[in-house]
Design a protein around this motif. Sequence first.
Motif, PDB file in Angstrom:
ATOM      1  N   LYS B  71       0.817  -1.217   0.000  1.00  0.00           N
ATOM      2  CA  LYS B  71       0.000   0.000   0.000  1.00  0.00           C
ATOM      3  C   LYS B  71       0.853   1.271   0.000  1.00  0.00           C
ATOM      4  O   LYS B  71       0.352   2.358   0.297  1.00  0.00           O
ATOM      5  CB  LYS B  71      -0.954   0.031   1.202  1.00  0.00           C
ATOM      6  CG  LYS B  71      -1.885  -1.170   1.278  1.00  0.00           C
ATOM      7  CD  LYS B  71      -2.764  -1.111   2.504  1.00  0.00           C
ATOM      8  CE  LYS B  71      -3.624  -2.373   2.609  1.00  0.00           C
ATOM      9  NZ  LYS B  71      -4.459  -2.386   3.824  1.00  0.00           N
ATOM     10  N   GLY B  72       2.119   1.150  -0.307  1.00  0.00           N
ATOM     11  CA  GLY B  72       2.963   2.334  -0.412  1.00  0.00           C
ATOM     12  C   GLY B  72       3.178   3.085   0.880  1.00  0.00           C
ATOM     13  O   GLY B  72       3.518   4.262   0.863  1.00  0.00           O
ATOM     14  N   SER B  73       3.018   2.388   2.030  1.00  0.00           N
ATOM     15  CA  SER B  73       3.221   3.085   3.296  1.00  0.00           C
ATOM     16  C   SER B  73       4.474   2.546   3.969  1.00  0.00           C
ATOM     17  O   SER B  73       5.571   2.799   3.503  1.00  0.00           O
ATOM     18  CB  SER B  73       1.992   2.924   4.181  1.00  0.00           C
ATOM     19  OG  SER B  73       1.699   1.527   4.362  1.00  0.00           O
ATOM     20  N   PHE B  74       4.344   1.782   5.046  1.00  0.00           N
ATOM     21  CA  PHE B  74       5.512   1.230   5.726  1.00  0.00           C
ATOM     22  C   PHE B  74       6.157   0.160   4.857  1.00  0.00           C
ATOM     23  O   PHE B  74       5.557  -0.333   3.885  1.00  0.00           O
ATOM     24  CB  PHE B  74       5.107   0.653   7.092  1.00  0.00           C
ATOM     25  CG  PHE B  74       4.311  -0.620   7.003  1.00  0.00           C
ATOM     26  CD1 PHE B  74       2.932  -0.580   6.859  1.00  0.00           C
ATOM     27  CD2 PHE B  74       4.926  -1.856   7.045  1.00  0.00           C
ATOM     28  CE1 PHE B  74       2.184  -1.733   6.761  1.00  0.00           C
ATOM     29  CE2 PHE B  74       4.198  -3.027   6.952  1.00  0.00           C
ATOM     30  CZ  PHE B  74       2.819  -2.963   6.805  1.00  0.00           C
ATOM     31  N   SER B  75       7.388  -0.203   5.215  1.00  0.00           N
ATOM     32  CA  SER B  75       8.099  -1.246   4.472  1.00  0.00           C
ATOM     33  C   SER B  75       8.681  -2.247   5.458  1.00  0.00           C
ATOM     34  O   SER B  75       8.958  -1.918   6.615  1.00  0.00           O
ATOM     35  CB  SER B  75       9.223  -0.636   3.640  1.00  0.00           C
ATOM     36  OG  SER B  75       9.997  -1.637   2.984  1.00  0.00           O
ATOM     37  N   THR B  76       8.849  -3.476   4.999  1.00  0.00           N
ATOM     38  CA  THR B  76       9.527  -4.499   5.788  1.00  0.00           C
ATOM     39  C   THR B  76      10.684  -5.060   4.987  1.00  0.00           C
ATOM     40  O   THR B  76      10.625  -5.157   3.757  1.00  0.00           O
ATOM     41  CB  THR B  76       8.578  -5.643   6.190  1.00  0.00           C
ATOM     42  OG1 THR B  76       8.015  -6.227   5.005  1.00  0.00           O
ATOM     43  CG2 THR B  76       7.472  -5.152   7.098  1.00  0.00           C
ATOM     44  N   LEU B  77      11.749  -5.385   5.686  1.00  0.00           N
ATOM     45  CA  LEU B  77      12.908  -6.055   5.107  1.00  0.00           C
ATOM     46  C   LEU B  77      13.097  -7.352   5.875  1.00  0.00           C
ATOM     47  O   LEU B  77      13.264  -7.334   7.098  1.00  0.00           O
ATOM     48  CB  LEU B  77      14.157  -5.180   5.222  1.00  0.00           C
ATOM     49  CG  LEU B  77      15.467  -5.785   4.698  1.00  0.00           C
ATOM     50  CD1 LEU B  77      15.414  -5.943   3.183  1.00  0.00           C
ATOM     51  CD2 LEU B  77      16.658  -4.916   5.093  1.00  0.00           C
ATOM     52  N   GLU B  78      13.027  -8.475   5.187  1.00  0.00           N
ATOM     53  CA  GLU B  78      13.184  -9.768   5.817  1.00  0.00           C
ATOM     54  C   GLU B  78      14.482 -10.409   5.355  1.00  0.00           C
ATOM     55  O   GLU B  78      14.814 -10.365   4.163  1.00  0.00           O
ATOM     56  CB  GLU B  78      12.010 -10.703   5.500  1.00  0.00           C
ATOM     57  CG  GLU B  78      12.143 -12.066   6.167  1.00  0.00           C
ATOM     58  CD  GLU B  78      11.022 -13.041   5.801  1.00  0.00           C
ATOM     59  OE1 GLU B  78      10.313 -12.799   4.810  1.00  0.00           O
ATOM     60  OE2 GLU B  78      10.892 -14.058   6.515  1.00  0.00           O
ATOM     61  N   ILE B  79      15.198 -10.990   6.290  1.00  0.00           N
ATOM     62  CA  ILE B  79      16.382 -11.773   5.967  1.00  0.00           C
ATOM     63  C   ILE B  79      16.133 -13.200   6.435  1.00  0.00           C
ATOM     64  O   ILE B  79      15.865 -13.439   7.619  1.00  0.00           O
ATOM     65  CB  ILE B  79      17.649 -11.238   6.646  1.00  0.00           C
ATOM     66  CG1 ILE B  79      17.817  -9.733   6.396  1.00  0.00           C
ATOM     67  CG2 ILE B  79      18.878 -11.992   6.138  1.00  0.00           C
ATOM     68  CD1 ILE B  79      18.964  -9.101   7.155  1.00  0.00           C
ATOM     69  N   GLN B  80      16.195 -14.122   5.506  1.00  0.00           N
ATOM     70  CA  GLN B  80      16.004 -15.532   5.847  1.00  0.00           C
ATOM     71  C   GLN B  80      17.356 -16.208   6.046  1.00  0.00           C
ATOM     72  O   GLN B  80      18.348 -15.828   5.419  1.00  0.00           O
ATOM     73  CB  GLN B  80      15.224 -16.230   4.729  1.00  0.00           C
ATOM     74  CG  GLN B  80      13.807 -15.692   4.558  1.00  0.00           C
ATOM     75  CD  GLN B  80      13.028 -16.439   3.488  1.00  0.00           C
ATOM     76  OE1 GLN B  80      13.592 -16.901   2.507  1.00  0.00           O
ATOM     77  NE2 GLN B  80      11.729 -16.562   3.680  1.00  0.00           N
ATOM     78  N   ARG B  81      17.370 -17.194   6.924  1.00  0.00           N
ATOM     79  CA  ARG B  81      18.577 -18.007   7.171  1.00  0.00           C
ATOM     80  C   ARG B  81      19.788 -17.096   7.371  1.00  0.00           C
ATOM     81  O   ARG B  81      20.765 -17.152   6.622  1.00  0.00           O
ATOM     82  CB  ARG B  81      18.813 -18.965   6.011  1.00  0.00           C
ATOM     83  CG  ARG B  81      17.619 -19.855   5.698  1.00  0.00           C
ATOM     84  CD  ARG B  81      17.902 -20.820   4.540  1.00  0.00           C
ATOM     85  NE  ARG B  81      18.303 -20.141   3.311  1.00  0.00           N
ATOM     86  CZ  ARG B  81      17.475 -19.555   2.466  1.00  0.00           C
ATOM     87  NH1 ARG B  81      16.178 -19.505   2.736  1.00  0.00           N
ATOM     88  NH2 ARG B  81      17.931 -18.987   1.358  1.00  0.00           N
ATOM     89  N   THR B  82      19.715 -16.263   8.389  1.00  0.00           N
ATOM     90  CA  THR B  82      20.751 -15.259   8.604  1.00  0.00           C
ATOM     91  C   THR B  82      22.147 -15.885   8.728  1.00  0.00           C
ATOM     92  O   THR B  82      22.312 -17.005   9.224  1.00  0.00           O
ATOM     93  CB  THR B  82      20.475 -14.427   9.862  1.00  0.00           C
ATOM     94  OG1 THR B  82      20.252 -15.326  10.971  1.00  0.00           O
ATOM     95  CG2 THR B  82      19.274 -13.528   9.682  1.00  0.00           C
TER      96      THR B  82
END
Lengths: 111, 116
Positions: B71-82
């Motif tokens: 929706k063009g508002s907040f953002s998330t950044l996910e890192i898998q298997r750090t």
Amino acid sequence: DQQVKQNSPSLSVQEGRISILNCDYTNSMFDYFLWYKKYPAEGPTFLISISSIKDKNEDGRFTVFLNKSAKHLSLHIVPSQPGDSAVYFCAQRSGAQKLVFGQGTRLTINP
Amino acid sequence: DTGVSQDPRHKITKRGQNVTFRCDPISEHNRLYWYRQTLGQGPEFLTYFQNEAQLEKSRLLSDRFSAERPKGSFSTLEIQRTEQGDSAMYLCASSLEFGTGPYEQYFGPGTRLTVT
């Protein structure tokens, strides 16, 4: 391949004197350079920018000079104040919109 | 508006775990950027969004990384298997951009990730 380089990791200046921070670049295709200041535990804060078609921009105590033939720019702070102690980054902006940052210079203003 | 906010400010995780960071930009800003900063270096670009569209991704963004901006508002950044090499400060920035200009990016305080 470092496109934007700040070759001085640190600089120490006496309060009231001029601080000169330098930045070199390799990519001549850019729109702007921006200078950011960063205190510990905070994100970078915008200070001043310069367009690729200018050779100087001034804002209060801060002046940025751009020498395109030498692919070099510098930030002058005069007079330097204790609150100016921080890490300074130059960043190049091209049409792709992202910023390419130098490694930073830690400025310490001594009373 | 209080500026760009990021959550959490610090995250310690064990190698192999997944982590997710959140960024809330300045409300009227249409562009949102993610950068990564390691010790002694300047921020390095990871990816950016214009509204909800992800327009560019750096080669630094391996397939273990994914970013969204619903929706063009907040953002998330996910890192898998750090991995231990993921340990860094993750910075979010936003800007209001149209046409040409310096369009300074406003940065949040960052999320410091430590992978043990």
